[in-house]
Design a protein around this motif. Sequence first.
Motif, mmCIF file in Angstrom:
data_model
loop_
_atom_site.group_PDB
_atom_site.id
_atom_site.type_symbol
_atom_site.label_atom_id
_atom_site.label_comp_id
_atom_site.label_asym_id
_atom_site.label_seq_id
_atom_site.Cartn_x
_atom_site.Cartn_y
_atom_site.Cartn_z
ATOM 1 N N LEU A 4 -4.048 12.202 0.270
ATOM 2 C CA LEU A 4 -5.315 11.655 -0.200
ATOM 3 C C LEU A 4 -5.269 10.130 -0.249
ATOM 4 O O LEU A 4 -6.150 9.453 0.267
ATOM 5 C CB LEU A 4 -5.636 12.227 -1.582
ATOM 6 C CG LEU A 4 -7.002 11.914 -2.164
ATOM 7 C CD1 LEU A 4 -8.120 12.415 -1.269
ATOM 8 C CD2 LEU A 4 -7.117 12.532 -3.555
ATOM 9 N N LYS A 5 -4.204 9.596 -0.814
ATOM 10 C CA LYS A 5 -4.047 8.137 -0.881
ATOM 11 C C LYS A 5 -3.937 7.540 0.520
ATOM 12 O O LYS A 5 -4.517 6.497 0.816
ATOM 13 C CB LYS A 5 -2.816 7.770 -1.704
ATOM 14 C CG LYS A 5 -2.973 8.049 -3.182
ATOM 15 C CD LYS A 5 -1.667 7.791 -3.908
ATOM 16 C CE LYS A 5 -1.711 8.347 -5.316
ATOM 17 N NZ LYS A 5 -0.403 8.272 -5.974
ATOM 18 N N GLU A 6 -3.197 8.215 1.402
ATOM 19 C CA GLU A 6 -3.018 7.751 2.781
ATOM 20 C C GLU A 6 -4.358 7.705 3.520
ATOM 21 O O GLU A 6 -4.613 6.812 4.319
ATOM 22 C CB GLU A 6 -2.050 8.695 3.496
ATOM 23 C CG GLU A 6 -1.668 8.295 4.885
ATOM 24 C CD GLU A 6 -0.698 9.304 5.491
ATOM 25 O OE1 GLU A 6 -1.164 10.241 6.185
ATOM 26 O OE2 GLU A 6 0.514 9.154 5.252
ATOM 27 N N SER A 7 -5.236 8.660 3.229
ATOM 28 C CA SER A 7 -6.549 8.717 3.889
ATOM 29 C C SER A 7 -7.393 7.490 3.596
ATOM 30 O O SER A 7 -8.142 7.026 4.452
ATOM 31 C CB SER A 7 -7.315 9.965 3.441
ATOM 32 O OG SER A 7 -6.632 11.113 3.850
ATOM 33 N N PHE A 8 -7.284 6.960 2.399
ATOM 34 C CA PHE A 8 -8.045 5.767 2.041
ATOM 35 C C PHE A 8 -7.473 4.510 2.688
ATOM 36 O O PHE A 8 -8.154 3.500 2.787
ATOM 37 C CB PHE A 8 -8.111 5.595 0.523
ATOM 38 C CG PHE A 8 -9.115 6.501 -0.121
ATOM 39 C CD1 PHE A 8 -10.470 6.221 -0.041
ATOM 40 C CD2 PHE A 8 -8.717 7.650 -0.785
ATOM 41 C CE1 PHE A 8 -11.408 7.061 -0.627
ATOM 42 C CE2 PHE A 8 -9.642 8.491 -1.373
ATOM 43 C CZ PHE A 8 -10.999 8.196 -1.296
ATOM 44 N N ALA A 9 -6.230 4.580 3.153
ATOM 45 C CA ALA A 9 -5.606 3.418 3.787
ATOM 46 C C ALA A 9 -5.952 3.303 5.268
ATOM 47 O O ALA A 9 -5.811 2.241 5.861
ATOM 48 C CB ALA A 9 -4.084 3.488 3.614
ATOM 49 N N LEU A 10 -6.420 4.402 5.869
ATOM 50 C CA LEU A 10 -6.770 4.407 7.293
ATOM 51 C C LEU A 10 -8.172 3.844 7.501
ATOM 52 O O LEU A 10 -9.016 3.936 6.615
ATOM 53 C CB LEU A 10 -6.714 5.839 7.838
ATOM 54 C CG LEU A 10 -5.359 6.545 7.741
ATOM 55 C CD1 LEU A 10 -5.513 8.010 8.143
ATOM 56 C CD2 LEU A 10 -4.328 5.855 8.589
#
Length: 193
Positions: free
Chosen positions: A83-89
């Motif tokens: 979930l956190k990684e998705s916001f970084a993309l």
Amino acid sequence: MTRLMVLGLLMMRSMSGYEIQSFLQQSRTDQWAGILPGSIYHALKKMEGEALVRVENVEQTGNRTKATYGITPEGRTEFLRLLKESFALSSVQLPTTLYTAVSFLHLLPKEETTTAIDAQIQLLKQELADMKAGQVEKEKAASIQEYILLTFENMYEHYEVQLRFLRKLRESVERMPIDPASDSLTKETPSKF
């Protein structure tokens, strides 16, 4: 995307692969998320092997077996990481295949180009209608949080922007002079070899 979606749904409650698939299809989430039905079962099996999910219950109905999956503590950790990684993309995906085609549209006869653009417009209109129908289905099933409504609104705006672009592109193509070079490219020429 499939892992994040499946783990996210299992964060809400335990579900079978069929229930996950049905939820995604009824809400039309499978269309915008690009999740194929078979990928759900594959993801569940793989995540079970990684101890991210576990089988909580197995029911036998005739020749069919229905396994209900729950998320493990490791699965919760993985979900939060994804979930956190998705916001970084980057959240903008450009239609690069279409843009590449537009770069060379002068090499295609005008009529074929306008026909292709019209087909793309119809496809996007249908997808937009499906998205709106998915929102209605989601609203029937449960109340929708404001941030989900914002997501729908954003998706609709993306479709509208793309449809405006395609309409303008079609108008531009209509105004283009006929290029004899593009017409000759589509006609068969005898090979010299």
